[in-house]
Enzyme design. Structure first.
Site, short mmCIF file in Angstrom:
data_model
loop_
_atom_site.label_atom_id
_atom_site.label_comp_id
_atom_site.label_asym_id
_atom_site.label_seq_id
_atom_site.Cartn_x
_atom_site.Cartn_y
_atom_site.Cartn_z
N ARG A 39 -18.76 20.28 -19.06
CA ARG A 39 -17.67 20.71 -19.92
C ARG A 39 -16.69 21.60 -19.15
O ARG A 39 -15.59 21.20 -18.85
CB ARG A 39 -18.21 21.42 -21.15
CG ARG A 39 -17.15 21.73 -22.20
CD ARG A 39 -17.77 22.43 -23.37
NE ARG A 39 -16.82 22.64 -24.45
CZ ARG A 39 -16.97 23.56 -25.37
NH1 ARG A 39 -18.02 24.36 -25.35
NH2 ARG A 39 -16.09 23.71 -26.34
N SER A 108 -17.09 12.97 -30.49
CA SER A 108 -17.33 14.09 -31.38
C SER A 108 -16.80 13.77 -32.78
O SER A 108 -15.66 13.30 -32.92
CB SER A 108 -16.63 15.35 -30.88
OG SER A 108 -17.21 15.81 -29.69
N LYS A 137 -16.79 26.85 -29.40
CA LYS A 137 -15.76 25.82 -29.54
C LYS A 137 -14.88 26.18 -30.71
O LYS A 137 -15.36 26.57 -31.78
CB LYS A 137 -16.40 24.44 -29.75
CG LYS A 137 -15.39 23.30 -29.81
CD LYS A 137 -16.08 21.95 -29.90
CE LYS A 137 -15.07 20.82 -29.91
NZ LYS A 137 -15.72 19.49 -29.99
#
Length: 214
Positions: A39, A108, A137
């Protein structure tokens, strides 16, 4: 897709207690992690590529699948196994075209409708959340703390595997899996742990416990 989704590490260097991402990944691999997602959302593309090459070497040696968050170009450049996409990224079909039919493409989602759409678009797996409250997030209210009831609804709606993500720890991972997820994805539960390898083992044990409750 013939990949176990039980324990899924999402890397983030600023949540790694001063350790490097490759070191955290090595520890998670020692603990038996099933999937790693690169990420590093605050890093430049150049830095993500450099770290990704190191992580790819670790995961390749261990036979652990590596996917890259958002960036199809970096996934291709480091020979990752695939990519994980969000709402603002390229469509699943474009990622598949760029990376090839053998690539793993994740998506997602936070709703039943989104999960069905991602499956229809050809996603191999889903990241469902945020299941619990999280600060790793930025999510709008409709995508925050969706709870295990939404996890169950998505499990009934799609046939592709998915991991629950968002606020997941070894203490609540069993609830997520018992609700229908195939596994759990975490950031801080592994990266910030005093012993990332042991944290990975405890997470895996919780996943197994949740599976036994179904």
């Amino acid at each position: 897709m013939n990949i176990s989704m039980g324990t899924y590490l999402v890397t983030q260097s600023d949540r790694s207690a001063g350790r490097s991402t490759p070191d955290v990944v090595r520890a998670a691999v020692d603990g038996g992690v099933d999937v790693v997602q690169l990420r590093e959302k605050h890093a430049s593309a150049r830095d993500r590529y450099a770290v990704g090459r190191e992580v790819r070497a670790v995961t390749a040696d261990a036979g652990v699948p590596l996917v890259v968050n958002d960036r199809v170009d970096i996934a291709a450049a480091i020979d990752a196994d695939g990519v994980h996409l969000g709402d603002d990224d390229v469509p699943v079909s474009v990622a598949r075209e760029q990376l090839g039919d053998d690539a793993v493409v994740g998506r997602s989602v936070s709703t039943v409708a989104g999960a069905r759409a991602a499956e229809e678009a050809g996603a191999d797996y889903l990241g469902v959340g945020a299941v619990f409250a999280t600060d790793t997030k930025d999510t709008d209210p409709e995508q925050s703390e969706i709870g295990t009831e939404r996890v169950s609804a998505i499990a009934e709606a799609v046939s592709i595997p998915f991991v629950g993500i968002g606020g997941v720890t070894p203490d609540n991972a069993a609830d997520v899996v018992a609700a229908g997820a195939d596994g759990v994805a975490v950031v801080s539960a592994i990266t910030a742990a005093d012993d990332p390898a042991d944290a990975t083992r405890r997470l895996a044990a919780s996943v197994v416990a949740g599976s036994d409750r179904r």
